[in-house]
Write a protein that holds these residues in place. Structure first.
Motif, PDB file in Angstrom:
ATOM      1  N   GLN A  40     -14.454  -3.401  -4.639  1.00  0.00           N
ATOM      2  CA  GLN A  40     -13.852  -4.517  -3.913  1.00  0.00           C
ATOM      3  C   GLN A  40     -12.394  -4.222  -3.564  1.00  0.00           C
ATOM      4  OE1 GLN A  40     -14.708  -7.833  -6.501  1.00  0.00           O
ATOM      5  NE2 GLN A  40     -16.911  -7.595  -6.203  1.00  0.00           N
ATOM      6  N   GLN A  41     -11.728  -3.430  -4.391  1.00  0.00           N
ATOM      7  CA  GLN A  41     -10.361  -3.017  -4.068  1.00  0.00           C
ATOM      8  C   GLN A  41     -10.353  -2.075  -2.864  1.00  0.00           C
ATOM      9  OE1 GLN A  41      -8.345  -1.551  -7.688  1.00  0.00           O
ATOM     10  NE2 GLN A  41      -9.605  -3.017  -8.829  1.00  0.00           N
ATOM     11  N   ALA A  73     -10.927  -4.284   0.171  1.00  0.00           N
ATOM     12  CA  ALA A  73      -9.760  -5.123   0.462  1.00  0.00           C
ATOM     13  C   ALA A  73      -8.668  -4.322   1.162  1.00  0.00           C
ATOM     14  CB  ALA A  73      -9.221  -5.741  -0.819  1.00  0.00           C
ATOM     15  N   LYS A 129      -9.866  -3.567   4.740  1.00  0.00           N
ATOM     16  CA  LYS A 129      -9.887  -4.805   5.547  1.00  0.00           C
ATOM     17  C   LYS A 129      -8.486  -5.199   5.993  1.00  0.00           C
ATOM     18  CE  LYS A 129     -11.559  -9.595   5.614  1.00  0.00           C
ATOM     19  NZ  LYS A 129     -10.298 -10.143   6.170  1.00  0.00           N
ATOM     20  N   LEU A 173      -1.039  -8.163   1.220  1.00  0.00           N
ATOM     21  CA  LEU A 173      -2.403  -8.116   0.698  1.00  0.00           C
ATOM     22  C   LEU A 173      -2.777  -9.448   0.063  1.00  0.00           C
ATOM     23  CD1 LEU A 173      -4.972  -6.439   0.120  1.00  0.00           C
ATOM     24  CD2 LEU A 173      -3.934  -5.778  -2.062  1.00  0.00           C
ATOM     25  N   ASP A 206      -5.649 -12.203   1.135  1.00  0.00           N
ATOM     26  CA  ASP A 206      -6.727 -12.504   0.194  1.00  0.00           C
ATOM     27  C   ASP A 206      -6.115 -12.736  -1.177  1.00  0.00           C
ATOM     28  OD1 ASP A 206      -8.903 -12.636  -1.469  1.00  0.00           O
ATOM     29  OD2 ASP A 206      -9.753 -10.694  -0.923  1.00  0.00           O
ATOM     30  N   ALA A 266      -7.363 -10.627  -4.038  1.00  0.00           N
ATOM     31  CA  ALA A 266      -7.319  -9.161  -3.945  1.00  0.00           C
ATOM     32  C   ALA A 266      -6.478  -8.576  -5.074  1.00  0.00           C
ATOM     33  CB  ALA A 266      -6.753  -8.735  -2.602  1.00  0.00           C
ATOM     34  N   SER A 311      -6.565   0.052  -3.891  1.00  0.00           N
ATOM     35  CA  SER A 311      -6.471  -0.732  -2.653  1.00  0.00           C
ATOM     36  C   SER A 311      -5.414  -0.147  -1.724  1.00  0.00           C
ATOM     37  CB  SER A 311      -6.174  -2.206  -2.960  1.00  0.00           C
ATOM     38  OG  SER A 311      -5.097  -2.359  -3.853  1.00  0.00           O
TER      39      SER A 311
END
Length: 373
Positions: A47-48, A51, A54, A290, A294, A297, A303
């Protein structure tokens, strides 16, 4: 008169064709694919990655794109499984992406390598195993937005030898390519481990190995894990057996997720990080952006590296002028002295872009860079 009409019609046709060509160029969309863990043991790390990518895509699109190109982000979940990474990658390939961002686990990237070679699509990764960017592995299509493990590990070994100087050491490492690389590097540097133990990916109970480590009464234990989840659990359990033993850890310990899972056991742990958040004004500003994009995040080198990798990829796509994968690959290789959030990227012939790391120690819940005395 007829000839004039024909010439006028032809001129009008050419003008409209050129206008359409310009409109198409201005409306060009390039797909950035991400194949990583959104579920499973490695979900927090995956997920990092997502993120970071994104944020980069959102920021570029919000500024109007690059050279008439806007970007579309597609994310596929590999479920923290080697087979799942292949499925996720193949699904993205079918969508004709310009670039794919792959998983951060070395084992997964080596599993993917034959598919990457066949697809001939540039793939960015933060996997640090030395073999990942070897030309015979990915055919020259893999690019790394992280330091190689041999660069990182040497800094950690040097610090451990000079500043910690353990009289009796033990090691517990993951029984995979990543873990073996760490173990062999310490051995090559002259470390004589009194006890050597291994564990398997996703194990939850390490008591048997830790009891054998404790029997040797080591003053230092090396934990070499590829996942913060594994390293955190090991640290937490190790502290129950050896509360005062010094812990030296792979860079899986250089993220907040590790510290939280270690439940206080992370204090004093020495590790190595490609980047420590907040050391520069640029990184502080990036961290704010960041979080603004989010709130959930995680600010980490993972990330940040993937943000940098996505930015480099998008600039290379714009520089290439079209979506030809070979041109994009060449543009990435030509990237030199690019100042990212984590550091300065200069790609060598193998596709390695970042060449530095920092030894840190967890102190009062934060990573403190350590300077040799």
């Amino acid at each position: 008169m007829t000839n004039r009409r024909m010439i006028l019609a032809l001129s009008t046709s050419v003008f409209l064709a050129n206008a359409c060509h310009v409109a198409l160029a201005e409306d060009k969309e390039a797909i950035i694919g991400v194949a990583t863990a959104m579920t499973g043991t490695g979900a927090a790390t995956g997920q990092q990655i997502a993120a970071g990518v994104k944020l980069a895509v959102d920021e570029v699109n919000a500024s109007g794109g690059l050279n008439g190109t806007k970007f579309k982000l597609l994310i596929e979940d590999d479920r923290t499984q080697p087979g799942g990474s292949v499925n996720a990658f193949n699904k993205l390939v079918s969508m004709e992406p310009a670039v794919i961002v792959g998983p951060t686990l070395t084992t997964f990237m080596l599993t993917l390598a034959p598919n990457i070679k066949r697809s001939e699509i540039p793939v960015f990764t933060t996997a640090q195993g030395a073999k990942v960017t070897e030309p015979d592995v990915g055919g020259g299509w893999i690019f790394r937005a992280a330091p190689r493990i041999d660069t990182m590990i040497q800094s950690l070994i040097d610090y451990t030898s000079k500043e910690i100087a353990p009289k009796k050491a033990a090691i517990l490492y993951a029984n995979d390519e990543w873990g073996k690389t760490g173990y062999e590097a310490f051995k090559k540097a002259g470390f004589n481990f009194d006890v050597v133990e291994t564990f398997n990916f996703g194990d939850k109970d390490f008591s048997a190995q830790l009891l054998r480590l404790k029997s040797a009464s080591p003053d230092a234990v090396v934990i070499w894990s590829s996942l913060p989840a594994d390293a955190g659990l090991i640290t937490n359990q190790l502290r129950q057996f050896m509360p005062t033993t010094k812990i030296i850890c792979s860079n899986s310990c250089a993220v907040d997720e590790y510290y939280q899972l270690a439940k206080g056991g992370g204090e004093g742990v020495v590790t190595v990080a490609p980047w420590v958040p907040g050391l520069t004004p640029e990184s502080e500003d990036w961290a704010k952006r960041l979080k603004a994009s989010d709130a959930g995040a995680v600010i980490s080198y993972t990330s940040a590296e993937n943000y940098d990798g996505a930015m480099i990829a998008m600039k290379a796509i714009a520089s290439a002028g079209d979506l030809d994968h070979a041109k994009i690959r060449d543009a990435i290789l030509a990237t030199q002295d690019y100042k990212g959030i984590v550091g300065t990227y200069s790609f060598d012939e193998k596709g390695d872009g970042l060449h530095s790391g920092t030894v840190v120690e967890w102190t009062n819940g934060a990573m403190k860079p350590m300077a040799a005395k």
